[in-house]
Design an enzyme around this catalytic site. Sequence first.
Site, PDB file in Angstrom:
ATOM      1  N   ASP A 298      45.920 -11.385  52.243  1.00 18.33           N
ATOM      2  CA  ASP A 298      46.893 -10.940  53.240  1.00 18.33           C
ATOM      3  C   ASP A 298      46.997  -9.409  53.286  1.00 18.33           C
ATOM      4  OD1 ASP A 298      47.330 -13.640  53.249  1.00 18.33           O
ATOM      5  OD2 ASP A 298      49.513 -13.511  53.101  1.00 18.33           O
ATOM      6  N   HIS A 440      46.269 -10.262  47.970  1.00 21.08           N
ATOM      7  CA  HIS A 440      46.423  -9.168  48.930  1.00 21.08           C
ATOM      8  C   HIS A 440      45.307  -8.155  48.730  1.00 21.08           C
ATOM      9  CE1 HIS A 440      50.328 -11.066  48.407  1.00 21.08           C
ATOM     10  NE2 HIS A 440      50.572 -10.729  49.659  1.00 21.08           N
TER      11      HIS A 440
HETATM   12 ZN    ZN Z   1      51.981 -10.174  53.836  1.00 24.88          ZN
END
Ligand code: ZN
Length: 473
Positions: A298, A440
């Site tokens: 993400d 991430h």
């Molecule tokens: Zn996010």
Amino acid sequence: MRPIKLTISILMILGVVGIVLMSNFLSKGEAEESLNNNEESSNEMERSAYPNVDIITEITEEKTHNMAIHYPEFTEPTLNEEITEYVTASEKEFLSEVSRNKEILMDLPASLHILFDIHQFAEDTYSIVFNEERFVSGANGLQSSRVFLANTNNDEFLQQAEILIDNEQNRNEIYQLLLNEFEQSAEYNLYFFKDQLEEWIEDENNAFSNMFLTDESAVFKFDKYVVTAGAAGSPEISIPLEKMRDLITDEWKKRMGLEDDQVPASPEQPTLSDGSDPDDSPEGTAPLSAKQVALTFDDGPHPTNTIEILQLLDTYDAKATFFMLGNRVEFYPELTKKIAEKGHELGNHTWSHKSLPALGREEIVKEIETTNEAIRKATGERPTAFRPPYGALNDQVRDAIDMDPTLWTIDTLDWKSHDPHQVLSIVEENVTDGSVILMHDIHESTVAAVELILKSLDEEGYEFVTVSELNTK
Ligand code: ZN
């Protein structure tokens, strides 16, 4: 001695054949190598759509508050100091407000969004337009903006007064141009106060610091209440550059391509081809019995970390899903294209990482659609997956978006620990067939974590697939 002669001849023939075969083999090797070299060099892509500028994204999620902060980072550090100072001051102020209101924030977390738009208006010259939205429950949301004009050639910020010729006649002209726009604007004319605009233009401290430039217009951003009633919010008035031509210094007219016989120049825009292969979809050839996990990334893409993760995924023949932010895709279209070309799944993670349930329907749709469009522009493909920031959903969000949300089953907390081994042990303790692992790719430590996870789960017989492949299993 015929037989010996024959033997020698045969040996000679064999030798020649051998040499021919050998040289063939060698040249084939060389050809393959040079092919690889070509591939390497075609892999050298433009890092950012905005030369010498990157985008930094910082996301924080706590019980009492969340923050999504985006700001530019210039190659030359001198320009970054003032930007960082501005961002840090806003963040500090917000956090102290949060700690003063801790008790009431458990139900409805506070939020801080610092976003920016970037416009190149001459060579090496950018308008950076920050928009800050701060919400701490119990108080009204606070919105403010800040304009920086940056020259990446001499690493200095510009003042608007260096571009505009500031004299009485020109002030009158600017006043007239703004007055016309306000009076003709269906959005603002009901809320507009002429007296306040007059006051604003006559103020000798007014250095037009609220003005920025694009390749088409001069844009004046007014804070709430400055020249309009509160209901108008923070008006933004665009004046086409042709109308501003006489107000701009000769030097800047030249740099912006506004000399009399010229059409306004449009600074070179990144060319975005959409030539990716639509048939290049990932294949789901795994036997039904194979254990599968979906690695998901993400908040990217990121110009160095994502590249490294792509290489690691290749090594294990792994496919993953990238839930990307539209504002970062806009900076890194070529990298986004590469993700698609390698057969990974393209995911939409909104434009700016706001918590969607806090937004109106129109803003929700805009966050999603601008991102779909940025990804489509970069790759030629529309994203097939969607993940809401913070995993935050409600009925209004579901209703406004025509994509099924994908959440996760394992939260690695990589953004918090920055510890690859801790990330690995969270995964190892929780992984099962069908796990969706949240990571991430904006964090450097996540690259090392990905390497550990790929190795470990590969040894355990897992196959790495996209979220859509997992769903259709
Ligand atoms: Zn996010």
